[in-house]
Structure formats: C-alpha cells, structure tokens
Design a protein around this motif. Structure first.
Motif, mmCIF file in Angstrom:
data_model
loop_
_atom_site.group_PDB
_atom_site.id
_atom_site.type_symbol
_atom_site.label_atom_id
_atom_site.label_comp_id
_atom_site.label_asym_id
_atom_site.label_seq_id
_atom_site.Cartn_x
_atom_site.Cartn_y
_atom_site.Cartn_z
ATOM 1 N N ALA A 42 0.845 -1.176 -0.041
ATOM 2 C CA ALA A 42 -0.090 0.119 0.039
ATOM 3 C C ALA A 42 1.085 1.454 -0.054
ATOM 4 N N ASP A 43 2.061 1.072 0.366
ATOM 5 C CA ASP A 43 2.953 2.259 0.462
ATOM 6 C C ASP A 43 3.819 2.725 -0.921
ATOM 7 N N LEU A 44 3.741 1.767 -1.952
ATOM 8 C CA LEU A 44 4.501 1.587 -3.105
ATOM 9 C C LEU A 44 4.052 2.668 -4.153
ATOM 10 N N ASP A 45 2.994 3.327 -3.993
ATOM 11 C CA ASP A 45 2.349 3.986 -4.942
ATOM 12 C C ASP A 45 2.089 3.277 -6.473
ATOM 13 N N LEU A 46 1.701 2.015 -6.384
ATOM 14 C CA LEU A 46 1.442 1.315 -7.542
ATOM 15 C C LEU A 46 0.307 1.995 -8.352
ATOM 16 N N VAL A 47 0.552 1.659 -9.704
ATOM 17 C CA VAL A 47 -0.437 2.183 -10.840
ATOM 18 C C VAL A 47 -1.774 1.535 -10.428
ATOM 19 N N THR A 48 -1.827 0.198 -10.285
ATOM 20 C CA THR A 48 -2.968 -0.296 -9.636
ATOM 21 C C THR A 48 -2.697 -1.073 -8.497
ATOM 22 N N GLU A 49 -3.375 -0.905 -7.570
ATOM 23 C CA GLU A 49 -3.418 -1.466 -5.892
ATOM 24 C C GLU A 49 -3.260 -2.968 -6.144
ATOM 25 N N SER A 83 9.482 -11.133 -11.912
ATOM 26 C CA SER A 83 8.309 -12.105 -11.219
ATOM 27 C C SER A 83 8.683 -12.328 -9.685
ATOM 28 N N ALA A 84 10.233 -12.378 -9.510
ATOM 29 C CA ALA A 84 10.442 -12.733 -8.224
ATOM 30 C C ALA A 84 10.293 -11.516 -7.235
ATOM 31 N N VAL A 85 10.575 -10.170 -7.762
ATOM 32 C CA VAL A 85 10.605 -9.096 -7.194
ATOM 33 C C VAL A 85 8.832 -8.993 -6.813
ATOM 34 N N ALA A 86 8.189 -9.247 -7.653
ATOM 35 C CA ALA A 86 6.612 -9.230 -7.320
ATOM 36 C C ALA A 86 6.242 -10.244 -6.298
ATOM 37 N N ASP A 87 6.798 -11.310 -6.379
ATOM 38 C CA ASP A 87 6.320 -12.413 -5.263
ATOM 39 C C ASP A 87 6.949 -11.820 -3.960
ATOM 40 N N GLY A 88 8.093 -11.490 -3.854
ATOM 41 C CA GLY A 88 8.799 -10.803 -2.762
ATOM 42 C C GLY A 88 8.024 -9.699 -2.050
ATOM 43 N N LEU A 89 7.315 -8.881 -2.868
ATOM 44 C CA LEU A 89 6.468 -7.840 -2.462
ATOM 45 C C LEU A 89 5.073 -8.290 -2.181
ATOM 46 N N GLY A 90 4.609 -9.561 -2.262
ATOM 47 C CA GLY A 90 3.234 -9.782 -2.185
ATOM 48 C C GLY A 90 2.284 -9.385 -3.065
ATOM 49 N N VAL A 91 2.475 -8.951 -4.267
ATOM 50 C CA VAL A 91 1.883 -8.511 -5.501
ATOM 51 C C VAL A 91 1.675 -9.346 -6.607
ATOM 52 N N ASP A 92 0.753 -8.936 -7.268
ATOM 53 C CA ASP A 92 0.646 -9.684 -8.457
ATOM 54 C C ASP A 92 1.462 -8.921 -9.715
ATOM 55 N N LEU A 93 1.743 -9.607 -10.809
ATOM 56 C CA LEU A 93 2.686 -9.054 -11.884
ATOM 57 C C LEU A 93 1.742 -9.037 -13.230
ATOM 58 N N VAL A 94 2.058 -7.706 -13.855
ATOM 59 C CA VAL A 94 1.324 -7.631 -15.081
ATOM 60 C C VAL A 94 2.417 -7.152 -15.957
ATOM 61 N N GLY A 240 11.174 9.637 -7.748
ATOM 62 C CA GLY A 240 10.476 10.277 -6.486
ATOM 63 C C GLY A 240 9.603 9.153 -5.721
ATOM 64 N N ASN A 241 9.544 7.898 -6.443
ATOM 65 C CA ASN A 241 8.786 6.898 -5.953
ATOM 66 C C ASN A 241 9.914 5.948 -5.136
ATOM 67 N N ASP A 242 10.615 6.731 -3.879
ATOM 68 C CA ASP A 242 11.711 6.212 -3.435
ATOM 69 C C ASP A 242 11.298 4.860 -2.627
ATOM 70 N N ALA A 243 9.918 4.621 -2.230
ATOM 71 C CA ALA A 243 9.575 3.331 -1.367
ATOM 72 C C ALA A 243 9.441 2.392 -2.355
ATOM 73 N N LEU A 244 9.049 2.483 -3.377
ATOM 74 C CA LEU A 244 9.249 1.354 -4.508
ATOM 75 C C LEU A 244 10.671 1.186 -4.949
ATOM 76 N N VAL A 245 11.532 1.977 -5.147
ATOM 77 C CA VAL A 245 12.844 1.969 -5.364
ATOM 78 C C VAL A 245 13.604 0.948 -4.332
ATOM 79 N N ASP A 246 13.342 1.446 -3.009
ATOM 80 C CA ASP A 246 13.859 0.598 -1.792
ATOM 81 C C ASP A 246 13.482 -0.711 -1.867
#
Length: 283
Positions: A42-49, A83-94, A240-246
């Motif tokens: 929720a803190d990653l400012d994703l285009v689609t939650e 795909s591995a990054v998305a899995d680690g973040l607990g989100v789906d991948l498109v 500016g999306n430092d949370a996602l980069v980190d």
C-alpha cells in the motif's frame, strides 16, 4: 560452434551481480514461510493497487520474449527477475509490451502506463535525470554481428556499410561515436534489425552482446567484436517513488543472497542454456 564461447563471454559480462548489500537489520522472521512481505504494498504508490505493472520492449531475447505458456504472457531473464520481485513484495505481476524509446526517456512511467521498466536498460547519467534506477542486476557488453561470409572483421571495416542499431539505446550511442564512417540505420527493436540483416538490407548489427548471441545459433551469422562499455542494467521506476525503489532493491538483494539469482542466470546464460538454444534452432 560460435555460440558456446560467446555465451561464455556473456557469462563473464553478467556474472558480477551489481547489487548493493542491504543495510537493514536482520529480520527475526527470516526463513519463516509465514513472514510478512518486506514492504507494505500500500505504500509503494503502484499504478494498480496490489499489482506490479512492468513495461518491457518485446522481443529482446534472452531478456524478454512473448510466451503464451507463461502466466504473464512473457518469459526471459528480465521477466523472471521482476516475477521474483513481485512475489517478494506480495503483489501480482502484469507485463506490457512497450516501445523502448518511451521507456528509456521516462515518458511511459510518467504517463502512468507502468510502475517499472524492465527491458535490459543500461543505467546512464542521462537516463537517471528522468528515471529512478534500482541497483544493477546485469553487466553487459556491446557487440558487432555480421554474416559469417562477410568481409567485416572489426568496427574499423564499417566505412560505407549500413549498420543496424536500436533507436534510443547505448548501442546506437556507441555506434554514433565509434563508427563515424558507417551509415547507421535505426530500428525500433532487435526483431526488425535481424529481419533487415536477413534480407541483406544492412551489413551488420551493433547492439548488446546477449541480444546478438542468439542470432549466431545456426552459424549463418557471427560476432566479430565485443566492446567493454562498462554497462550495467537496472530496473527503472518513476522518479520520486523512493519507497518502490527501496523495496525493489531489497528484493534484488534477497535474490542475490539466497542464490536464486545464480540459478536464474544459469538458466539463460550458461553453456547448458546455449546447448538448449542450439537444439531448439535445429529441431
């Protein structure tokens, strides 16, 4: 066969995994299958939650390719990494197929088309003015591909020759600076460049080594030179999306530390992978 030593060269280029070590304290839940994701999506400012939307210029084998059998519709080294990054973040991948020029300029990210560009993109100072990059995940070389019966043996033989380059890439920049007597012909992707050399419309292709290597599988084409340009690929995100980069850097570091990166690397760049590609090309 030319393929095996060239894959060995690619392995030398990419073997140094350029990830910065995480400085966070050890998670007491590490190794616990029930541990929470490293970052709150929720803190990653994703285009689609709840979804990591990734743009990539496809095809660019072995980094990205169309694949109807894969969950995302795509496969390749970059696709496995995200795909591995998305899995680690607990989100789906498109994954979305997008033109490289819009990715490297930051237009696609700024327009909200995606959260990340994963497209064998070299980290450069110019691009970093418009993009936020992850830590590097692959070190690459440039290379010159020609027909096996060509009289071109080096970049010095390109005077008056038509050389295919991909627009907006570091390969195009290298050719512009170092093949000044050649006629450079820009294409939107590797697929168009290879069709052009097959048709005899260009005399050579100058681009990243890993993208040229598959074109040598049937020995009709060969790589005559490689150029160490000290390039490192990174995953690009909106500035500016430092949370996602980190969060992405943390997942990349976990890939390195767990040994999973080495397995993914071997899948695409080992000698066994080269042998598999050879077998497929002759089947």
């Amino acid at each position: 066969m030319k393929t095996r030593p060239l894959f060995a060269a690619a392995a030398t280029a990419g073997l140094i995994f350029s990830l910065a070590a995480c400085g966070s304290e050890e998670d007491p839940d590490a190794g616990n299958g029930d541990a929470a994701p490293a970052a709150d999506a929720a803190d990653l400012d994703l285009v689609t939650e709840g979804t990591l939307t990734v743009c990539s210029d496809v095809p660019y084998v072995p980094f990205e390719d169309f694949d109807d059998t894969a969950p995302s519709g795509f496969s390749g080294f970059d696709i496995d990494i995200v795909s591995a990054v998305a899995d680690g973040l607990g989100v789906d991948l498109v994954v979305k197929d997008s033109a490289f020029d819009g990715l490297q300029s930051g237009l696609s990210l700024n327009a909200g088309e995606c959260d990340m560009a994963a497209s064998a993109m070299t980290i450069t100072e110019d691009r970093a003015q418009n993009l936020a990059f992850s830590d590097g995940y692959y070190d690459s070389l440039q290379s010159l591909l020609v027909p096996t019966d060509s009289d071109i043996a080096s970049i010095g033989d390109l005077s008056g020759k038509r050389v295919a380059v991909q627009q907006g890439t570091t390969g195009e920049s290298y050719a512009t600076e170092n093949a000044t007597d050649a006629e450079l012909v820009s294409f939107p992707s590797d697929a168009e460049m290879f069709q052009a050399i097959l048709a005899g419309q260009v005399d050579a292709i100058l681009q990243d080594l890993p993208a040229n290597v598959p074109h040598t599988a049937d020995e009709a084409f060969t790589i005559v030179e490689e150029y160490d340009t000290e390039e490192t690929y990174g995953l690009a995100m909106k500035k500016g999306n430092d949370a996602l980069v980190d969060a992405v850097n943390e997942q990349l570091a976990e890939l390195r530390d767990s040994g999973d990166y080495d397995e993914l690397y071997a899948k695409y760049f080992s000698e066994d992978a080269a042998d598999s590609d050879d077998a497929e090309s002759t089947s």
